[in-house]
Motif scaffolding. Structure first.
Motif, PDB file in Angstrom:
ATOM      1  N   THR A 202      11.319-106.093  22.892  1.00  0.00           N
ATOM      2  CA  THR A 202      11.823-106.423  21.553  1.00  0.00           C
ATOM      3  C   THR A 202      11.715-105.268  20.561  1.00  0.00           C
ATOM      4  N   THR A 203      11.406-104.066  21.045  1.00  0.00           N
ATOM      5  CA  THR A 203      11.363-102.895  20.155  1.00  0.00           C
ATOM      6  C   THR A 203      12.234-101.771  20.680  1.00  0.00           C
ATOM      7  N   ARG A 204      13.221-102.090  21.458  1.00  0.00           N
ATOM      8  CA  ARG A 204      14.095-101.064  22.020  1.00  0.00           C
ATOM      9  C   ARG A 204      15.000-100.447  20.945  1.00  0.00           C
ATOM     10  N   THR A 205      15.543 -99.296  21.290  1.00  0.00           N
ATOM     11  CA  THR A 205      16.589 -98.690  20.467  1.00  0.00           C
ATOM     12  C   THR A 205      17.939 -99.122  21.024  1.00  0.00           C
ATOM     13  N   VAL A 206      18.823 -99.593  20.150  1.00  0.00           N
ATOM     14  CA  VAL A 206      20.125-100.085  20.593  1.00  0.00           C
ATOM     15  C   VAL A 206      21.236 -99.451  19.774  1.00  0.00           C
ATOM     16  N   ARG A 207      22.426 -99.478  20.343  1.00  0.00           N
ATOM     17  CA  ARG A 207      23.642 -99.140  19.595  1.00  0.00           C
ATOM     18  C   ARG A 207      24.366-100.431  19.277  1.00  0.00           C
ATOM     19  N   LEU A 208      24.733-100.577  18.011  1.00  0.00           N
ATOM     20  CA  LEU A 208      25.406-101.770  17.508  1.00  0.00           C
ATOM     21  C   LEU A 208      26.810-101.364  17.055  1.00  0.00           C
TER      22      LEU A 208
END
Length: 293
Positions: A202-208
């Motif tokens: 729940t602390t990942r880096t994502v592209r939105l």
């Protein structure tokens, strides 16, 4: 858990939007005492050496974490700030959902993305985007500036969790929708599909990446996510207004672990968005969609 592409492990949309919070402050303490005796001096030097090594390690970890996120966004300063895309090849699996004719004046009101499946014809979006009939709804991957570079795909059957249908459970605001073939080809054969990631950190880096309804091109943003509730995730990214519901949260370049939706159907302000946490319930929904396709 990740469902690999091509494997089974298994109208009216709303235009909601997003609460910002401050960053925690960090303080530093500077020891000031000096010792005159040799023994104390040696112990002090050893202590300082240990402290220096610890601080060096913390700096390396911090730099590494920032560099990982910056590598996705292009620069550390860009984290959390969206920018438009007028060349969409890199995000071709993401598209706008249109109601009616597809044009620069058309009505695109939500976002979706191709997700890998054995049937090769599924997209994922928010449940509130497709809670009514899918008649006259079209998925346009890579849409920008009035152009549909990868075709206009008619939507088919939408699979929603019955608990969302009955009570709009915000932790289940996810839908999988079949896409009808176009010129004899399935959408995943043309574009590939994101892997479906379940029970992710729940602390990942994502592209939105998503499509504001008042724009003619997608916007994209990179940042680290955080838990909001046991069943919800949160991300700070600017300008995700109405039309971005269903925007995929992609980590590692190929795995979708959320879509804008959930809490207040995505949020109450444009700069903070939410997603239902993709867990076993979402995995079961995916399997139902594959079986029904």
């Amino acid at each position: 858990m990740v469902f690999a592409e091509g494997r089974r492990p298994a109208l009216t949309g709303h235009q909601p939007r997003h609460r910002q919070e401050g960053s925690p402050r960090m303080s530093r303490q500077h020891p000031r005492n000096r010792h005159s005796r040799i023994g104390r001096a040696l112990r002090s030097r050893r202590a300082w050496r240990d402290i220096a090594l610890l601080l060096s390690w913390l700096v390396i970890v911090s730099i590494g974490s920032t560099a990982s996120a910056a590598a996705l966004s292009g620069s550390a300063s860009a984290l959390g700030t969206s920018h438009p895309l007028h060349t969409t090849r890199s995000v071709a699996r993401v598209g706008a959902i249109f109601h009616g004719p597809v044009s620069s004046d058309g009505d695109h009101y939500c976002t979706a993305a191709v997700v890998g499946s054995a049937t090769r014809d599924l997209i994922v979006t928010a449940a509130h985007c497709v809670s009514g009939s899918t008649d006259d709804l079209f998925f346009v991957p890579g849409y920008h500036d009035g152009q549909a570079p990868y075709g206009v795909w008619k939507l088919g059957k939408a699979t929603l969790d019955p608990r969302w249908v009955a009570g709009q459970d915000q932790d289940l605001d996810v839908a999988f929708v079949t896409v009808q073939p176009l010129d004899g080809r399935r959408v995943q054969d043309v574009l590939g599909g994101y892997r479906l990631g379940l029970d992710a950190d729940t602390t990942r880096t994502v592209r939105l990446t998503g499509y504001p309804a008042d724009g003619d091109a997608p916007i994209t943003c990179v940042n680290r996510i955080s838990p909001f509730t046991a069943g919800q995730l949160r991300i700070a990214c600017t300008a995700y207004s109405g039309g971005t519901s269903g925007s995929p949260w992609v980590t590692g370049g190929d795995t979708v672990i959320g879509v804008i939706g959930g809490y207040e159907e995505g949020g109450s302000t444009d700069d903070v968005s939410y997603s239902a946490y993709f867990d076993g319930d979402i995995g079961a929904l995916y399997q139902r969609a594959v079986a029904a396709a």
